[in-house]
Write a protein that holds these residues in place. Structure first.
Motif, PDB file in Angstrom:
ATOM      1  N   ALA A 274      36.186  -9.912 -32.279  1.00  0.00           N
ATOM      2  CA  ALA A 274      36.833  -9.142 -31.211  1.00  0.00           C
ATOM      3  C   ALA A 274      38.009  -9.902 -30.597  1.00  0.00           C
ATOM      4  CB  ALA A 274      35.812  -8.777 -30.138  1.00  0.00           C
ATOM      5  N   ILE A 275      37.841 -11.205 -30.370  1.00  0.00           N
ATOM      6  CA  ILE A 275      38.930 -11.938 -29.714  1.00  0.00           C
ATOM      7  C   ILE A 275      40.105 -12.177 -30.660  1.00  0.00           C
ATOM      8  CG2 ILE A 275      37.361 -12.999 -28.053  1.00  0.00           C
ATOM      9  CD1 ILE A 275      37.630 -15.628 -29.543  1.00  0.00           C
ATOM     10  N   ILE A 276      39.838 -12.184 -31.967  1.00  0.00           N
ATOM     11  CA  ILE A 276      40.954 -12.271 -32.912  1.00  0.00           C
ATOM     12  C   ILE A 276      41.667 -10.926 -33.005  1.00  0.00           C
ATOM     13  CG2 ILE A 276      41.597 -12.670 -35.318  1.00  0.00           C
ATOM     14  CD1 ILE A 276      40.840 -15.181 -33.620  1.00  0.00           C
ATOM     15  N   ARG A 277      40.905  -9.835 -33.078  1.00  0.00           N
ATOM     16  CA  ARG A 277      41.528  -8.509 -33.038  1.00  0.00           C
ATOM     17  C   ARG A 277      42.435  -8.396 -31.819  1.00  0.00           C
ATOM     18  NH1 ARG A 277      37.698  -3.964 -30.886  1.00  0.00           N
ATOM     19  NH2 ARG A 277      38.077  -5.328 -29.089  1.00  0.00           N
ATOM     20  N   ASP A 278      41.977  -8.943 -30.679  1.00  0.00           N
ATOM     21  CA  ASP A 278      42.722  -8.816 -29.427  1.00  0.00           C
ATOM     22  C   ASP A 278      43.716  -9.943 -29.208  1.00  0.00           C
ATOM     23  OD1 ASP A 278      41.266  -6.533 -29.029  1.00  0.00           O
ATOM     24  OD2 ASP A 278      39.789  -7.479 -27.707  1.00  0.00           O
ATOM     25  N   GLN A 279      43.872 -10.807 -30.206  1.00  0.00           N
ATOM     26  CA  GLN A 279      44.928 -11.827 -30.227  1.00  0.00           C
ATOM     27  C   GLN A 279      44.785 -12.929 -29.180  1.00  0.00           C
ATOM     28  OE1 GLN A 279      48.059 -11.543 -32.727  1.00  0.00           O
ATOM     29  NE2 GLN A 279      45.976 -11.149 -33.468  1.00  0.00           N
ATOM     30  N   TRP A 280      43.526 -13.303 -28.872  1.00  0.00           N
ATOM     31  CA  TRP A 280      43.336 -14.493 -28.052  1.00  0.00           C
ATOM     32  C   TRP A 280      43.891 -15.713 -28.777  1.00  0.00           C
ATOM     33  CZ3 TRP A 280      38.180 -14.983 -24.905  1.00  0.00           C
ATOM     34  CH2 TRP A 280      38.004 -13.845 -24.123  1.00  0.00           C
ATOM     35  N   TYR A 281      43.739 -15.720 -30.078  1.00  0.00           N
ATOM     36  CA  TYR A 281      44.338 -16.731 -30.937  1.00  0.00           C
ATOM     37  C   TYR A 281      45.436 -16.020 -31.739  1.00  0.00           C
ATOM     38  CZ  TYR A 281      40.064 -19.552 -30.136  1.00  0.00           C
ATOM     39  OH  TYR A 281      39.022 -20.249 -29.585  1.00  0.00           O
ATOM     40  N   PRO A 282      46.533 -16.691 -32.015  1.00  0.00           N
ATOM     41  CA  PRO A 282      47.669 -16.030 -32.678  1.00  0.00           C
ATOM     42  C   PRO A 282      47.468 -15.874 -34.187  1.00  0.00           C
ATOM     43  CG  PRO A 282      48.181 -18.324 -32.250  1.00  0.00           C
ATOM     44  CD  PRO A 282      46.837 -18.084 -31.612  1.00  0.00           C
TER      45      PRO A 282
ATOM     46  N   VAL B 164      41.943  -8.249 -42.470  1.00  0.00           N
ATOM     47  CA  VAL B 164      40.544  -7.858 -42.615  1.00  0.00           C
ATOM     48  C   VAL B 164      39.703  -8.974 -42.008  1.00  0.00           C
ATOM     49  CG1 VAL B 164      38.671  -7.302 -44.211  1.00  0.00           C
ATOM     50  CG2 VAL B 164      41.009  -6.535 -44.707  1.00  0.00           C
ATOM     51  N   LEU B 165      39.004  -8.660 -40.914  1.00  0.00           N
ATOM     52  CA  LEU B 165      38.162  -9.642 -40.234  1.00  0.00           C
ATOM     53  C   LEU B 165      36.766  -9.640 -40.862  1.00  0.00           C
ATOM     54  CD1 LEU B 165      39.351  -8.904 -36.586  1.00  0.00           C
ATOM     55  CD2 LEU B 165      40.060 -10.799 -38.064  1.00  0.00           C
ATOM     56  N   GLY B 166      35.798 -10.167 -40.128  1.00  0.00           N
ATOM     57  CA  GLY B 166      34.433 -10.267 -40.628  1.00  0.00           C
ATOM     58  C   GLY B 166      34.162 -11.659 -41.150  1.00  0.00           C
ATOM     59  N   HIS B 167      33.154 -12.314 -40.561  1.00  0.00           N
ATOM     60  CA  HIS B 167      32.866 -13.692 -41.003  1.00  0.00           C
ATOM     61  C   HIS B 167      31.373 -14.017 -40.917  1.00  0.00           C
ATOM     62  CE1 HIS B 167      33.327 -13.958 -36.659  1.00  0.00           C
ATOM     63  NE2 HIS B 167      32.693 -15.114 -36.670  1.00  0.00           N
ATOM     64  N   GLU B 168      30.559 -12.981 -41.005  1.00  0.00           N
ATOM     65  CA  GLU B 168      29.108 -13.183 -41.064  1.00  0.00           C
ATOM     66  C   GLU B 168      28.567 -12.350 -42.227  1.00  0.00           C
ATOM     67  OE1 GLU B 168      28.061 -14.104 -36.365  1.00  0.00           O
ATOM     68  OE2 GLU B 168      27.578 -12.136 -37.182  1.00  0.00           O
TER      69      GLU B 168
END
Length: 365
Positions: free
Chosen positions: A44-52, A58-62
Motif C-alpha cells: 500500500a505505501i509503495i502504491r501511494d509513493q511513500w518511497y519513490p 506489479v506489486l506483491g511480495h508475499e
C-alpha cells in the motif's frame, strides 16, 4: 507468455487487473505459477509513493506458488516444486556473507528498483514496460519470474494458500522476536500494534516461552482477539497511559518490546516501557524522514537497547521452514490471522487491510 497482473498506476488509486506479457525467465530465475499472495502494508505505501518507486509496477511480495520453469544457472529447484518467496538480496556483499541478507547493501535496489540489475523488466503491455521484480517477485500476477535465491522450497503437502505471508509480514513480526529480541522462557514482552505483524510477534513470543505478553492497541476487538490467541494482558492506549499500565503489570517494565506501528509517539512509549537493560525493536515502516522523540537524558540511565529490524533479520531459507514446522505442531497458528480474497477482489483486500477489518488478506488465484 500472456498473464493477468494487478498493476499499480497512481497513488491512492485502485490497482488495474490487466493482461500483460511476461518475458522469459533469466538464467538465475524461476518462473512461478502463483497460487496465493499476501497483501502487505508495504504494498500500500509503495502504491501511494511513500518511497519513490517508479510506476506502473506489479506489486506483491508475499507470494507462494509452483515452479513452472527453471533458469539454466539455477540449482536445487525442479519444475513442480512448491515455493514461498522471500525478499531479494545480492548474496555477495558483506552483510549477505555474514548471514544477514535482509541488510544486503543492495537491498533497496533489489527490492524497490522494480527491475532486474541490468535494467530490464519482466512485464509489458501495449502501453510499454511495467515494473517487475518487486521484492524479487511481483507476486500480484498469475505467473511471474522470480529471483531464484529468494525462493524457499516447501514440502509437497504444504498449504500454499496460506504460506505466502511467511515471506514478509509474518516473517517480520516473528523474526524480530525470535531472531533479534530472543525472549527467554519466563520473560515479559509488550507488543505495540495488533495487526498481522504484531500478532505474529505475539505468537512467536508465546512459542519462545515468554509468560507475560502484553498487547497494546486502540481497537478493542483486536485486543480481545489477541487475548484469544495467547496474550496474557491487553492495554487500550486510547483509555490509559500504556507506559504506566505496562509498568504496573510487570512491576517496573518489560524485558522486551516491539513497535509494529511506525508511529513516532508509539515508538517513544515503547522505549519508556522497557525495564533496565531491556531490549526494544522497531519494525513499523514510516515515511522517509520521520523522526521520533527519544529521551536520551532519562533513558541513558536505563542501559536499554533499541534495534531497527528489517524482515525479521531472517535468512528465509532457514527461517521460513522453522515457522512452517512450528505451525505444523500447533505452536504458531498464524493461519488464524488470514482472510482469503479472489484475485478480482484485490482492491477490496487493500481497503480491508487499511481499515483493520482484515489482519492479513491473502489473494488466492
Amino acid at each position: 507468455m500472456k498473464t493477468r497482473a494487478a498493476v499499480a498506476i497512481a497513488p491512492e488509486t485502485d490497482l488495474e487487473i490487466r493482461e500483460v506479457d511476461l518475458d522469459e525467465p533469466r538464467a538465475d530465475e524461476l518462473r512461478v505459477k502463483i497460487v496465493a499472495s499476501g497483501v502487505c502494508h508495504t504494498d500500500a505505501i509503495i502504491r501511494d509513493q511513500w518511497y519513490p518507486v517508479p510506476l506502473p509496477v506489479v506489486l506483491g511480495h508475499e507470494g507462494a506458488g509452483i515452479v513452472e520453469a527453471v533458469g539454466s544457472a539455477v540449482q536445487g529447484f525442479s519444475v513442480g516444486d512448491k515455493v514461498v518467496m522471500g525478499p531479494a538480496f545480492c548474496g555477495a556483499c558483506e552483510q549477505c556473507l555474514a548471514g544477514h541478507p535482509m541488510y544486503c547493501v543492495n537491498f533497496y535496489d533489489r527490492n524497490f528498483g522494480v527491475q532486474r540489475p541490468d535494467g530490464s523488466k519482466a512485464f509489458s503491455d501495449s502501453q510499454g514496460a511495467i515494473g517487475s521484480h518487486f521484492f524479487g517477485q511481483s507476486s500480484f500476477a498469475e505467473y511471474t519470474n522470480v529471483v531464484a535465491h529468494g525462493a524457499v522450497k516447501v514440502p509437497d503437502n504444504a498449504p500454499l494458500e496460506i504460506l505466502g505471508p511467511l515471506g514478509c509480514g509474518i516473517m517480520t513480526g516473528s523474526g524480530a522476536v525470535l531472531n533479534v529480541l530472543k525472549p527467554t522462557p519466563g520473560s515479559s514482552i509488550a507488543v505495540f500494534g495488533t495487526g498481522s505483524v504484531g500478532m505474529s510477534g505475539m505468537l512467536a513470543a508465546k512459542a519462545a516461552g515468554a509468560t507475560t505478553i502484553i498487547m497494546v492497541d486502540i481497537v478493542p476487538e483486536r485486543l480481545e482477539f489477541a487475548k484469544e490467541l495467547g496474550a496474557t494482558h491487553i492495554v487500550n492506549s486510547k483509555e490509559v497511559d500504556p507506559v504506566e499500565a505496562i509498568k504496573e503489570i510487570t512491576g517496573g517494565g518489560v524485558d522486551y518490546a516491539l513497535d509494529t506501528t511506525g508511529v513516532p509517539a508509539v515508538f517513544a512509549q515503547m522505549t519508556k516501557s522497557l525495564t533496565i537493560r531491556g531490549h526494544g525493536a522497531l519494525v513499523g515502516a514510516a515515511k522517509l524522514g520521520t523522526e521520533a522523540p527519544f529521551d536520551i537524558g532519562t533513558l541513558l540511565l536505563t542501559g536499554i537497547k533499541i534495534s531497527m529490524v528489517i524482515e525479521g533479520d531472517a535468512v528465509p531459507k532457514e527461517f521460513i521452514p522453522r515457522l512452517i514446522s512450528l505451525h505444523a505442531r500447533g505452536m504458531f497458528p498464524f493461519d488464524k490471522l488470514i482472510k482469503k480474497y479472489k484475485f478480482e477482489d484485490i482492491n477490496q483486500a487493500f481497503v480491508d487491510s487499511a481499515d483493520g477489518s482484515t489482519l492479513k488478506p491473502v489473494i488466492v488465484f
